[in-house]
Motif scaffolding. Structure first.
Motif, PDB file in Angstrom:
ATOM      1  N   ALA A  27      71.445 -11.376 -18.245  1.00 51.88           N
ATOM      2  CA  ALA A  27      70.331 -11.451 -17.291  1.00 51.88           C
ATOM      3  C   ALA A  27      70.866 -11.963 -15.965  1.00 51.88           C
ATOM      4  O   ALA A  27      70.798 -13.146 -15.644  1.00 51.88           O
ATOM      5  CB  ALA A  27      69.227 -12.352 -17.821  1.00 51.88           C
ATOM      6  N   GLU A  83      59.827  -8.537 -25.478  1.00 50.16           N
ATOM      7  CA  GLU A  83      59.174  -9.575 -24.676  1.00 50.16           C
ATOM      8  C   GLU A  83      59.657  -9.540 -23.235  1.00 50.16           C
ATOM      9  O   GLU A  83      58.864  -9.693 -22.291  1.00 50.16           O
ATOM     10  CB  GLU A  83      59.415 -10.948 -25.295  1.00 50.16           C
ATOM     11  N   ALA A  84      60.974  -9.326 -23.034  1.00 48.39           N
ATOM     12  CA  ALA A  84      61.496  -9.231 -21.674  1.00 48.39           C
ATOM     13  C   ALA A  84      60.944  -8.009 -20.966  1.00 48.39           C
ATOM     14  O   ALA A  84      60.654  -8.049 -19.759  1.00 48.39           O
ATOM     15  CB  ALA A  84      63.020  -9.186 -21.697  1.00 48.39           C
ATOM     16  N   HIS A 141      61.937 -11.283 -17.015  1.00 52.10           N
ATOM     17  CA  HIS A 141      62.812 -12.420 -17.336  1.00 52.10           C
ATOM     18  C   HIS A 141      63.425 -12.973 -16.052  1.00 52.10           C
ATOM     19  O   HIS A 141      63.491 -12.297 -15.020  1.00 52.10           O
ATOM     20  CB  HIS A 141      63.919 -12.008 -18.315  1.00 52.10           C
ATOM     21  N   ALA A 195      68.251 -16.075 -18.217  1.00 49.68           N
ATOM     22  CA  ALA A 195      67.382 -16.310 -19.376  1.00 49.68           C
ATOM     23  C   ALA A 195      68.090 -15.960 -20.674  1.00 49.68           C
ATOM     24  O   ALA A 195      67.813 -16.558 -21.724  1.00 49.68           O
ATOM     25  CB  ALA A 195      66.093 -15.495 -19.246  1.00 49.68           C
ATOM     26  N   PHE A 196      69.010 -15.007 -20.616  1.00 51.27           N
ATOM     27  CA  PHE A 196      69.807 -14.633 -21.785  1.00 51.27           C
ATOM     28  C   PHE A 196      71.070 -13.959 -21.282  1.00 51.27           C
ATOM     29  O   PHE A 196      71.213 -13.655 -20.089  1.00 51.27           O
ATOM     30  CB  PHE A 196      69.018 -13.713 -22.727  1.00 51.27           C
ATOM     31  N   THR A 197      71.999 -13.727 -22.177  1.00 49.13           N
ATOM     32  CA  THR A 197      73.262 -13.107 -21.799  1.00 49.13           C
ATOM     33  C   THR A 197      73.018 -11.742 -21.174  1.00 49.13           C
ATOM     34  O   THR A 197      72.337 -10.895 -21.746  1.00 49.13           O
ATOM     35  CB  THR A 197      74.162 -12.941 -23.035  1.00 49.13           C
ATOM     36  N   GLU A 228      64.384  -7.077 -29.958  1.00 48.11           N
ATOM     37  CA  GLU A 228      64.721  -8.325 -29.288  1.00 48.11           C
ATOM     38  C   GLU A 228      64.498  -8.257 -27.769  1.00 48.11           C
ATOM     39  O   GLU A 228      64.563  -9.282 -27.076  1.00 48.11           O
ATOM     40  CB  GLU A 228      66.176  -8.710 -29.567  1.00 48.11           C
ATOM     41  N   LEU A 229      64.232  -7.057 -27.235  1.00 49.79           N
ATOM     42  CA  LEU A 229      64.041  -6.913 -25.791  1.00 49.79           C
ATOM     43  C   LEU A 229      62.584  -6.672 -25.396  1.00 49.79           C
ATOM     44  O   LEU A 229      62.277  -6.574 -24.209  1.00 49.79           O
ATOM     45  CB  LEU A 229      64.900  -5.748 -25.271  1.00 49.79           C
ATOM     46  N   THR A 261      66.460  -8.095 -38.199  1.00 49.71           N
ATOM     47  CA  THR A 261      66.396  -7.331 -36.952  1.00 49.71           C
ATOM     48  C   THR A 261      65.522  -6.099 -37.095  1.00 49.71           C
ATOM     49  O   THR A 261      64.713  -5.772 -36.220  1.00 49.71           O
ATOM     50  CB  THR A 261      67.808  -6.905 -36.510  1.00 49.71           C
ATOM     51  N   VAL A 266      60.209 -14.537 -19.476  1.00 53.93           N
ATOM     52  CA  VAL A 266      61.189 -15.104 -20.398  1.00 53.93           C
ATOM     53  C   VAL A 266      62.147 -15.984 -19.586  1.00 53.93           C
ATOM     54  O   VAL A 266      62.773 -15.520 -18.633  1.00 53.93           O
ATOM     55  CB  VAL A 266      61.970 -13.990 -21.130  1.00 53.93           C
ATOM     56  N   GLY A 267      62.209 -17.243 -19.939  1.00 56.62           N
ATOM     57  CA  GLY A 267      63.057 -18.183 -19.215  1.00 56.62           C
ATOM     58  C   GLY A 267      62.404 -18.773 -17.990  1.00 56.62           C
ATOM     59  O   GLY A 267      63.028 -19.538 -17.256  1.00 56.62           O
TER      60      GLY A 267
END
Length: 480
Positions: free
Chosen positions: A219, A205-206, A211, A215-217, A202-203, A466, A263-264
């Motif tokens: 960040a 791409e960042a 990011h 952009a996500f919790t 899940e990390l 996952t 990302v974001g």
């Protein structure tokens, strides 16, 4: 295509054999044994192709080729040499040689090179650094398999073509990537490496694209990704076969458009990097089973470099062993010498861990062996201890297996111990086989597998997603 060929070598036997082979191809052949005879032959009649050795009694063949670049720019030159090093291969390309062949070479390969030289004309000299590469990575080996690797490297360092390096773990894929960077025009810019297998899915791409804040919790601020960090240089994507499908899609877009967004983020950023990827998996097989994008594979596989396993280049083992012992001595460990019987044991071993395993063994011997001279029995004992130092869950328990895995990561990927991903990585390595084993035991029935594991079925589904575990038959119902 037939034509005239000038062969230059101070070894009469080589001149005779090569001349006979090319005459059978229909070429007119003239021979010379020195630089002086070479120049006299050129003055008398310029050939269509020049084939020359590097070491000649009155000069260096590569120096001659460098001069011929301006004197006879349309004369293609094929260089062969017994000095089978990466520096020789790079230097041959640097001075403008059409091709480089290490001795001993196959006569059919030479004949094909001559045909190619006549058909395509002279290659332009590559924009390469000096032949003595200071501070570059050590690519060591004189075997035919490594000579082919050197030839490919020499041909790609001057351009920005994407390279895909394949080979078993421990064969030195990152060393090849580093060599391509250090010998190329981007060498003054950063070389940035990212191991896909070491990053939580899940990390990824960042990590790749960076990011923005919020952009996500978690960040808390903007962070530049590997593409930005490698700007102007080379981005090495190791274990590309472990990249999740959604990240593959974004990477494909970058390769197609040359642009990306964080990302974001909304601002488009130009991707000014050379991509070198590596894998120890068969990507064509992953494509067939739907775990790797076919279009991305073709984008990455522009220039394939297949690294041989160490058992496929056994003749390089003594050279590598000596190099690693010397390096251990430079690091402050006692200097050791290998006797003939010890070398024979090393050459006959299969090296499942490849060059990395050999390096670790030499360092262990340098640190632990009491005698300066290392014999065959010491090698056998060290190899046996290396095998017993990696217990499995079956013979030493889960705890010992995890400890052994951590020790191996510390040796092979020391950066992974401090990159903040170790917990997720180790848990994933334990969790995946556990879940797969329970699904297999219960015929892919998710409900029954979840009960056996003591977790909720929805939790199991999330873990399957996952971990990227594909379901055989996709049975998720509770029917018994």
């Amino acid at each position: 295509m037939k034509g005239s060929v000038l062969i230059v070598d101070d070894d009469r036997a080589i001149r005779t054999v090569v001349a006979a082979a090319l005459r059978r191809e229909g070429h007119t052949v003239v021979t010379a044994a020195s630089v002086g005879e070479l120049h006299r032959a050129l003055a008398a009649d310029l050939p269509d192709v020049l084939v020359t050795d590097v070491v000649l009694p009155d000069g260096n063949g590569l120096d001659v080729v460098a001069k011929l670049t301006t004197e006879h720019p349309n004369l293609p030159v094929i260089v062969f040499s017994a000095q089978n090093t990466l520096a020789t291969a790079v230097r041959a390309t640097e001075v403008g040689a059409f091709d480089y062949l290490p001795k001993p070479f196959d006569l059919d390969v030479l004949a094909q090179a001559v045909r190619g030289a006549m058909a395509k004309g002279r290659r332009q000299p590559a924009d390469l650094p000096d032949s003595e590469v200071g501070g570059g990575p050590s690519l060591i080996g004189r075997s035919p398999a490594m000579q082919e690797v050197y030839r490919v490297i020499a041909r790609v360092v001057s351009n920005d073509l994407t390279v895909l390096i394949s080979g078993e773990s421990g064969t030195g894929k990152e060393l090849v990537a580093q060599a391509i960077h250090d010998l190329g025009p981007r060498r003054r810019a950063p070389f940035v490496a990212l191991n896909m297998a070491a990053i939580p899915r899940e990390l990824i791409e960042a990590e790749l694209f960076g990011h923005e804040r919020g952009a996500f919790t978690g960040a808390a601020s903007r962070v530049a990704g590997k593409f930005e960090q490698a700007a102007g240089g080379t981005l090495f994507l190791d274990e590309i076969g472990d990249m999740p499908m959604d990240a593959q899609t974004r990477l494909l877009r970058v390769l197609q458009s040359g642009e990306f967004t964080t990302v974001g983020g909304a601002r488009t950023i130009r991707a000014d990097v050379r991509i070198v990827a590596a894998t120890n998996k068969d990507l064509t097989q992953l494509v067939q089973i739907g775990q790797f994008r076919e279009d991305l594979f073709y984008r990455l596989n522009v220039v394939p470099v297949a690294l041989p396993s160490l058992r496929e280049r056994r003749q390089d083992v003594p050279l590598l062993a000596r190099h690693f012992l010397d390096r251990a001595a430079e690091d402050g460990l006692p200097r050791k010498q290998l006797d003939r019987d010890a070398v024979a044991v090393l050459e006959n071993y299969d090296w499942p861990g490849n060059v990395r395993e050999l390096e670790n063994l030499m360092r262990r011997i340098a640190a632990l062996s009491r005698d300066e001279w290392v014999d065959a029995e010491s090698i056998r004992r060290s190899l046996g201890e290396a095998g017993s130092a990696q217990p499995t869950a079956g013979d030493a328990g889960i705890e010992a297996a995890v400890r052994a895995r951590l020790e191996r990561i510390a040796i092979e990927e020391p950066r992974a111990l401090d990159d903040g991903t170790l917990y997720d990585r180790i848990i994933g390595e334990v969790e995946r086989p556990l879940i797969e084993a329970m699904l297999a035991r219960h015929q892919q029935n998710q409900l029954r597998a979840a009960r056996a594991l003591g977790i909720n079925r929805n939790t199991l589904r999330k873990r399957l997603d996952t971990l990227g575990i594909e379901m055989a038959g996709n049975r998720s119902d509770g029917a018994d």
